[in-house]
Design an enzyme around this catalytic site. Sequence first.
Site, mmCIF file in Angstrom:
data_model
loop_
_atom_site.group_PDB
_atom_site.id
_atom_site.type_symbol
_atom_site.label_atom_id
_atom_site.label_comp_id
_atom_site.label_asym_id
_atom_site.label_seq_id
_atom_site.Cartn_x
_atom_site.Cartn_y
_atom_site.Cartn_z
ATOM 1 N N LYS A 109 0.849 -1.201 0.000
ATOM 2 C CA LYS A 109 0.000 0.000 0.000
ATOM 3 C C LYS A 109 0.880 1.244 0.000
ATOM 4 O O LYS A 109 2.051 1.193 0.415
ATOM 5 C CB LYS A 109 -0.938 0.023 1.209
ATOM 6 C CG LYS A 109 -0.262 -0.030 2.594
ATOM 7 C CD LYS A 109 0.215 1.292 3.130
ATOM 8 C CE LYS A 109 0.892 1.183 4.494
ATOM 9 N NZ LYS A 109 1.699 2.331 4.890
ATOM 10 N N ASP A 140 -2.347 -1.676 10.372
ATOM 11 C CA ASP A 140 -2.573 -1.582 8.916
ATOM 12 C C ASP A 140 -3.227 -2.839 8.337
ATOM 13 O O ASP A 140 -3.615 -2.844 7.168
ATOM 14 C CB ASP A 140 -1.236 -1.367 8.182
ATOM 15 C CG ASP A 140 -0.701 0.051 8.379
ATOM 16 O OD1 ASP A 140 -1.473 0.918 8.818
ATOM 17 O OD2 ASP A 140 0.488 0.261 8.079
#
Length: 294
Positions: free
Chosen positions: A14, A138
């Site tokens: 990401k 995350d």
Amino acid sequence: MKSSDFIQERAAAKINLALAVGNRREDGYHDIDTVMHSISLSDCVKIRPSHTMEMTVKGAALPAGTKNLAYAAAELFLRETGRAGGVSITLEKHIPVASGLGGGSSDAAAVLRGLNRMTESGLSADRLRQMGALLGSDIPFCVEGGCARCMGRGEEIHPVPFWDHLALVICRPDFPLNTPEAYKEADRRPGRALLHAGRMEEAVRLRDGEYLASSLFNDFESFLFPITPALKETKIYLRRWGCPVLMTGSGSAFFLLAQDMETAGEIAEKIRAERPDWFAQAAQTTGDVSHGAQ
Ligand code: C5P
């Protein structure tokens, strides 16, 4: 399922298009407000049924036991679903480690998705996100990926329609950074202005490239550049390619927004030639990763 059959999951990295770090909370974490997007740069996770827990890591010198988030995710999934025995995990690393690209988190999320499929447990994405949140801030985003505005300590996911095929260069200099240390820098700046990621969310929703470029920010740059000159020099160096550049997460990787994939490929090649010890690769933003299983 036979032990020779395996389930394969793509674990996408990401980037943080915007990342605001708020104040330290009572639980020691920091409130954040960030827009994250999955990208094509991915690790590969293969899972097979096994009587014991086994793990092999290829492509990086990482622990292959409980200290590895992917291993911990498998143990947690089996415990939560009341399954005895273990699984055999093979992790092929392509995402640079300790770089702010969420590689470890994405590997763990891929294990949760893969085990959910392999064991036909039918757990919802929400349930997998809850499990993920027990292991890292995350991981909930990485369960489905795509694009989301993430708040709380990162685990509150507000999906945003993804904007795929944005051409990127991902570049990591030859040094890692430590996330807890990076967050501690925020505490050394009491009274600083608290920002939010609302403009970036709007830019992605509108698919407005200029708005997106002008909304890029990462608080960790202002925390870390004064104490890590090499990081600031990396950004100055990367600016020479004439594209918007931003650090992702708590570093040390950066992304460049390139005009198209051909330009991204050319820039990555030039960086590799000039900085042979760095990681530099063309990539692009991608949508939901949870259906990309092979
Ligand atoms: O959640 P995760 O294990 O990935 O976080 C690693 C460390 O980063 C935490 O122990 C904490 O020191 C810091 N952190 C934080 N605030 C967040 C996320 C992480 O302070 N929102």
